[in-house]
Design an enzyme around this catalytic site. Sequence first.
Site, PDB file in Angstrom:
ATOM      1  N   HIS A 128      -6.786  12.532  -0.059  1.00 55.21           N
ATOM      2  CA  HIS A 128      -6.007  11.627   0.796  1.00 55.21           C
ATOM      3  C   HIS A 128      -6.398  10.169   0.530  1.00 55.21           C
ATOM      4  CE1 HIS A 128      -4.194   9.640   4.212  1.00 55.21           C
ATOM      5  NE2 HIS A 128      -5.376   9.070   4.401  1.00 55.21           N
ATOM      6  N   HIS A 133      -4.163   6.313  -0.863  1.00 57.44           N
ATOM      7  CA  HIS A 133      -4.298   4.871  -0.583  1.00 57.44           C
ATOM      8  C   HIS A 133      -4.411   3.993  -1.822  1.00 57.44           C
ATOM      9  CE1 HIS A 133      -4.784   4.860   3.837  1.00 57.44           C
ATOM     10  NE2 HIS A 133      -5.387   6.027   3.691  1.00 57.44           N
ATOM     11  N   GLU A 174      -0.476   4.366   6.868  1.00 62.14           N
ATOM     12  CA  GLU A 174      -0.539   5.831   6.792  1.00 62.14           C
ATOM     13  C   GLU A 174       0.833   6.495   6.704  1.00 62.14           C
ATOM     14  OE1 GLU A 174      -3.191   7.694   6.385  1.00 62.14           O
ATOM     15  OE2 GLU A 174      -4.794   6.254   6.803  1.00 62.14           O
ATOM     16  N   SER A 193       0.410  11.798   0.209  1.00 60.45           N
ATOM     17  CA  SER A 193      -0.609  12.789  -0.141  1.00 60.45           C
ATOM     18  C   SER A 193      -0.322  14.157   0.474  1.00 60.45           C
ATOM     19  CB  SER A 193      -2.005  12.296   0.288  1.00 60.45           C
ATOM     20  OG  SER A 193      -2.082  12.140   1.694  1.00 60.45           O
TER      21      SER A 193
END
Length: 289
Positions: A128, A133, A174, A193
């Site tokens: 993740h 990111h 997010e 993700s």
Amino acid sequence: MADHAFDHPPHGAAADWTVPQDWAAYTAEDHETWDILFARQSALLPGRACAAYLRGLDVLRLSKPGIPDYAELNERLMAATGWQVVAVPGLVPDAVFFDHLANRRFVAGNFIRRRDQLDYLQEPDVFHDVFGHVPMLADPVFADYMAAYGRGGLRSLGFGSLDKLARLYWYTVEFGLVREAGGLRLFGSGIVSSFGESRFALDDPSPNRIVFDLERVMRTRYRIDDYQQVYFVIDSFEDLLRQTVETDFAPLYARLADLPDLGPADLLDADVLLTRGTQDYAAARAEVA
Ligand code: HBI
Ligand code: FE
């Protein structure tokens, strides 16, 4: 994950909560887990993820397969935007998190999920944190937004409004969507993700999709245990950066203190709705629970 006290770094961590990544300690199975997830997501994302994310994915194409070695990754990321990835053992306190972001350091978990958790886990692992990111951090405008968010976070610690600011992170970094020439595209790390949510967020009739508005977003509660019931859609990263940098947050926090919070599926007359969701998915899940 974080089974340690939260007022000081756990044993073996530095004062800023970082730990060595210890790349050599990953097992063959760990690397294979990364490769399975990487192959699956990178096949799904063309046509779904935004242009900046897909460009940024190249920083992850490293010399060897498996979990990226942060030292090698950081050479590319640093050259692109001056950002670095640093390893942490799990969740870190807000003040520590914001201080790292403000100094262009992204904290990433150094563990990877188990094979029976390929589709979902709640705590941020290396897949993740790095796959989700890091590609966006290779984009110069988004990179500046993240650093500005960190500075805003440090300032907001004195306001007692962290729950509000955390919603901005949640619904952009997010779970954000962006409008591009071809239609809606993903940029939120929690979506890109996720095997399930990277389709759900764009294609499913259940969630609302609403044009991003800073104050509206900061009033909206979110769920951490299932697909989102609402996605907010930005016009561009320049616009997101500009709104965040130009807003005076002190009067905004004061206004928000007098306004009721909104539930994830609530709608306001002032909302610019791109899709009015059926909320069928959430309703079906509530029945099962
Ligand atoms: N720690 N490791 C880690 N990762 C995060 O995303 C994180 C954190 N600590 C605090 C935090 N996020 C929140 O304050 C943000 O969601 C705003
Ligand atoms: Fe994340």
